[in-house]
Design an enzyme around this catalytic site. Sequence first.
Site, short mmCIF file in Angstrom:
data_model
loop_
_atom_site.label_atom_id
_atom_site.label_comp_id
_atom_site.label_asym_id
_atom_site.label_seq_id
_atom_site.Cartn_x
_atom_site.Cartn_y
_atom_site.Cartn_z
N ASP A 55 -8.73 -7.68 8.15
CA ASP A 55 -7.31 -7.98 7.96
C ASP A 55 -6.67 -8.31 9.30
OD1 ASP A 55 -5.22 -8.49 6.31
OD2 ASP A 55 -4.55 -6.39 6.16
N PHE A 72 0.81 -1.21 0.00
CA PHE A 72 0.00 0.00 0.00
C PHE A 72 0.84 1.26 0.00
CE2 PHE A 72 0.56 -1.88 4.16
CZ PHE A 72 1.29 -0.90 4.79
#
Length: 667
Positions: free
Chosen positions: A478, A361
């Site tokens: 997550d 990310f």
Amino acid sequence: MVAKSTLFQIILIFGYFLSSSCQDFIFNGFQNASNNMAMGYSAKITDYGMLQLTNDSYDLKGHAFFSSPIQLIKTQDNISRAVSFSTTFVFQIISKPGSENGGGHGLTFAIAPSKQLPGAASGKYLGLLGPGNNGNFSNHVFAVELDTVNDFLNDTDEDHVGIDVDDLTSEILENAAYYDSNSTKIPFELEDTGLIQAWLEYNGKNDVLNVTVAPLSAHKTKPSRPLISGTFNLTAILKEDMYVGFTAATGKLASSHYIMAWSFRTEGTARAIDLSKLPKFPDIWSNHHKVTIIKIVVLSFAILSFMVILIVIFLYLWHRAKLSETIEDWELENPHRLNYRELYSATNGFSKTEVLGSGGFGNVYKGVMRQTGEVVAIKKISTSTRQGMREFIAEISSLGRMRHRNLVELRGWCKRNDDLIIVYEFMPNGSLDTLLFNHNNNAQTTLSWEQRLNILKGVASGLLYLHEEWEKVVVHRDVKSSNVLLKSDLTPKLGDFGLARLYNRDTAPQTTCAAGTLGYMAPELLQMGKATTSSDVYAFGVLLLEVVCGRRTIEPSAPDSERNLVRWVRECLVHGGLMEVVDPRMEEYDGQEVEMTLKLGILCCQYRAEVRPSMRQVNNYLNGTEQIAAGDLSLVSVDPDLMGSESTCSFSLSQGMISASSFQGGR
Ligand SMILES: *[C@@H]1O[C@H](CO)[C@@H](O)[C@H](O)[C@H]1NC(C)=O
Ligand SMILES: *[C@@H]1O[C@H](CO)[C@@H](O)[C@H](O)[C@H]1NC(C)=O
Ligand SMILES: *[C@@H]1O[C@H](CO)[C@@H](O)[C@H](O)[C@H]1NC(C)=O
Ligand SMILES: *[C@@H]1O[C@H](CO)[C@@H](O)[C@H](O)[C@H]1NC(C)=O
Ligand SMILES: *[C@@H]1O[C@H](CO)[C@@H](O)[C@H](O)[C@H]1NC(C)=O
Ligand SMILES: *[C@@H]1O[C@H](CO)[C@@H](O)[C@H](O)[C@H]1NC(C)=O
Ligand SMILES: *[C@@H]1O[C@H](CO)[C@@H](O)[C@H](O)[C@H]1NC(C)=O
Ligand SMILES: *[C@@H]1O[C@H](CO)[C@@H](O)[C@H](O)[C@H]1NC(C)=O
């Protein structure tokens, strides 16, 4: 007494007459000479004590004569004769600056019957004679010309010395020069040579006239050989009372003509000029030029500072533009918005040295907020989906109000172009996975069973809060060991809601995009892209097993049967030997608690979502307020083989993130 004093007076007067028969004067500079000098036209005495005959303007003429007449013809026994005389002067001719052909026209030492010089003209007439009277014997003019322009018939050189009688066409003409001690003729220029001294001697007994000129820089005393030596019957030219002085003129060419000092005497040698007393031009460097230089320096300094200021302003604006952000309306509706500039300075401009970690990310930076001094973790995510970002901000903004001891606190967020920046509280002890799986760690940092159980209880408590105790249902999506961050007392904090999605309890769980981490993703999440609280429970079950076993959920280097942790533990549970999976580094532990935890892990990792326990049940089991019934585990053995779902995925067994939606798209 009276007769005596009268006689004395008569003697005095007689003596005066005797002495006045010999004229003698000297000007070592003309400071005090204005009463003694009769000046006409452009001639004047300058502030510095020079006799300036002309400045360097065009078409000027000027003259200056000793104001009293000099008796130059004397009659003895009815015979008239010219008187011997001697004179010397220092002059300087400075040509007009920048004139290509030199200056003009020259100066003369003149002996004339009048102080006014009627009919005199400028230019080649040197202010002495004019076109109306040049060459007329009734002029009674005698002159020595120091001419700098070649303009009369017999002129041979620009710089020349000539003897003129009633006519500017010279009787005798010599190029400007002097003889050195070896009688070598050394020519020089009259213009711009600095100070030049001239000597003129006339012997009235044999009519011999000598003229000598020499630059002061070469000769401080008179050269022994004159430049011009000739006989002139001045008796035939001069009148009894004559005026002596100087003339000069400029024409289409121009120079400044100066006489610096002058000494004259009849019937004898003129007194020597005291060269040390000559007037001096002002030190041009100390005044005019100094001012010019100061002006130039000041001007260039001003220009320089102006440019520096411009550059500084430019850099400032550039820096501002670099840090600027365009704020869309909806952004203002969401709280906890932080200033990009603030974050920029907190991370030293997102410096590489501040990077705590990085992932698919983007990077996580350590930062210090300038205003509060608080240390924070700053996550910079690059994304190109504007819509996703907007939803995301809406979600994390409301999460900013969330407070739970086992959830990492969100400090704020910031959006700039395609970058989304999220600010979390800083967790100094790092994440659980490094403590668990880093086998290089020495024994001291191996977590004890008690510590592990506390961490699991904390994470379970945090997840329960997300699922059931917060105003909305939050699916973390997550849950994994690297998202469990530890405080210094090992209190766990579940972090990174980066992939969490929010939905109201009322609306059906509906997501557009599914993502998670391989090895933690429940079968239905992998296959349908459906994230639910149950898929969080599945991931938490994996975490339970990881913590007890001290290994990653997928260990590529392990033997095939042990590669998948969930499958391995399940095999051991079904076929016996469950305690073999326990982390060998853990020396002391409560066997019952460990067994319960392993069973709970398997329970959470059941294939079918609906048979998994809720987070509230998981909490109860962990805290011992509820016991796992033997029947709960009965379904485990009939769960389909997990490898089946895994084999449909053709991705590498890394710890990287995968997107279930892209996975689905591939099918
Ligand atoms: C000019 O006159 C002043 C006083 O009248 C005197 O002090 C000065 O020395 C004189 N300068 C020269 C060069 O004769
Ligand atoms: C030069 O002298 C003339 C005549 O005295 C005068 O009118 C003129 O202003 C002077 N020029 C300069 C530059 O001093
Ligand atoms: C000088 O000349 C005048 C007349 O021209 C005469 O009277 C006189 O005696 C002369 N004197 C001498 C000394 O010759
Ligand atoms: C010379 O000057 C005188 C007086 O100024 C004049 O009468 C005479 O005509 C002039 N001679 C010539 C040739 O110009
Ligand atoms: C110029 O000089 C020559 C000798 O060099 C002489 O014969 C002639 O008369 C002079 N010209 C004038 C106008 O004086
Ligand atoms: C004059 O000549 C002598 C001998 O030739 C030489 O040494 C000397 O330098 C010369 N002087 C000048 C001023 O040229
Ligand atoms: C003029 O110059 C000649 C030659 O150099 C010399 O013999 C004579 O004495 C000089 N006359 C004067 C008055 O200086
Ligand atoms: C000089 O001129 C005068 C007057 O014209 C004359 O009487 C005299 O004889 C001349 N002298 C010489 C040496 O030629």
